[in-house]
Design an enzyme around this catalytic site. Sequence first.
Site, PDB file in Angstrom:
ATOM      1  CG  PHE A   2      29.792  11.020 -29.379  1.00 42.04           C
ATOM      2  CD1 PHE A   2      28.661  12.060 -29.559  1.00 42.04           C
ATOM      3  CD2 PHE A   2      28.839  10.076 -29.583  1.00 42.04           C
ATOM      4  CE1 PHE A   2      27.426  10.970 -30.139  1.00 42.04           C
ATOM      5  CE2 PHE A   2      27.514   8.866 -29.993  1.00 42.04           C
ATOM      6  CZ  PHE A   2      27.241  10.042 -30.641  1.00 42.04           C
ATOM      7  CB  SER A  55      35.866   9.680 -27.259  1.00 44.33           C
ATOM      8  OG  SER A  55      35.930   9.401 -29.224  1.00 44.33           O
ATOM      9  CG  MET A  56      33.199  12.767 -30.809  1.00 43.35           C
ATOM     10  SD  MET A  56      31.268  13.673 -31.134  1.00 43.35           S
ATOM     11  CE  MET A  56      30.707  12.445 -32.532  1.00 43.35           C
ATOM     12  CD1 TRP A  84      35.847   9.235 -33.924  1.00 45.38           C
ATOM     13  CD2 TRP A  84      34.636  10.903 -34.045  1.00 45.38           C
ATOM     14  NE1 TRP A  84      35.199   9.005 -35.179  1.00 45.38           N
ATOM     15  CE2 TRP A  84      34.550  10.069 -35.513  1.00 45.38           C
ATOM     16  CE3 TRP A  84      34.467  12.884 -34.519  1.00 45.38           C
ATOM     17  CZ2 TRP A  84      33.497  10.671 -36.474  1.00 45.38           C
ATOM     18  CZ3 TRP A  84      33.310  12.910 -35.197  1.00 45.38           C
ATOM     19  CH2 TRP A  84      32.646  12.163 -36.048  1.00 45.38           C
ATOM     20  CG  ASP A 107      40.707   4.439 -31.004  1.00 48.56           C
ATOM     21  OD1 ASP A 107      39.912   4.426 -31.722  1.00 48.56           O
ATOM     22  OD2 ASP A 107      41.233   5.329 -31.059  1.00 48.56           O
ATOM     23  CG  HIS A 114      38.249   4.848 -29.041  1.00 49.07           C
ATOM     24  ND1 HIS A 114      38.754   6.122 -29.290  1.00 49.07           N
ATOM     25  CD2 HIS A 114      37.210   5.901 -27.939  1.00 49.07           C
ATOM     26  CE1 HIS A 114      38.024   7.216 -29.231  1.00 49.07           C
ATOM     27  NE2 HIS A 114      37.391   6.890 -28.845  1.00 49.07           N
TER      28      HIS A 114
END
Length: 305
Positions: A106, A174-175, A199, A220, A252
């Site tokens: 993201f 992540s995303m 995520w 994280d 993270h």
Amino acid sequence: MRAGAAAVGDLADQGLVLDQSEADGAAAVPDGVGDQLADDQFRDEGGYERGPAPTTASIEAARGPYAVSEASVSRLAGSGFGGGTIYYPTSTADGTFGAVAVSPGFTAYQSSIAWLGPRLASQGFVVFTIDTLTASDQPASRGTQLLAALDYLVDRSAVRNSVDAGRLGVMGHSMGGGGTVEAAKSRPSLQAAIPLTGWNLDKSWPEITTPTLVVGADGDTIAPVATHSEPFYASLPATTDRAYLELRGATHFTPNTSDTTIAKYSISWLKRFIDNDTRYEQFLCPLPPASLTIVEFRGNCPHTS
């Protein structure tokens, strides 16, 4: 039956910016017939072995045995993703290679995961680090874009004759990691998936049959392992080859910089499942023990794929 490479087409409309080695005369598009013959020659019963027999030192090294070239893909050239950079072994003497598309997280760009490009490509993969259409794209969109990037790599890219269309995988941070499991759910033919501190609002992935290595980080606070990586892993079917690696002393954003532990086990996972190279099973089974860089490593051993 492995899928064949697409026929050679006009590269001028693809928006590619070739690196200096190609500008100096290195072939950007290898001969497909020669590649197939090389594949037939180099394939054995253990899979598609690329490179010398691995050692702990070789998979922890900053670079593998292959020299790497790169080509930029403009946003306009891609269809369904935001462009990116292709890293690939310069030599085609060993035939075709498996390929991996990698998505950033993201608000991030491909620069945040660029280190994975040459690191993985030098071990014998074609690696496509991508930008997404917008930096705020959600995981489902990132998954779709990862698949679009793989399709471009196989069908239209300048290195398509170096790619084995039947040996593909996805990774993301992540995303982008959330997008990785979305892609694996959507396309079961993928051979490997590696979400890095992933995520996603969806925590359950019982549909995934692609061998999946879930990587989490003990520090994280954005995608805590208890609410993201651990339930991702736990929801994967017991019949799917799967593993969970929790990094020690990590955050993270640890996947955004060169990390030996991430590289070591990502290389091993991609080699084992994209190349079906059982020489790398030794680094995954028996399960690696806890260490200065690993909180825990779970998984099913021996692997069945």
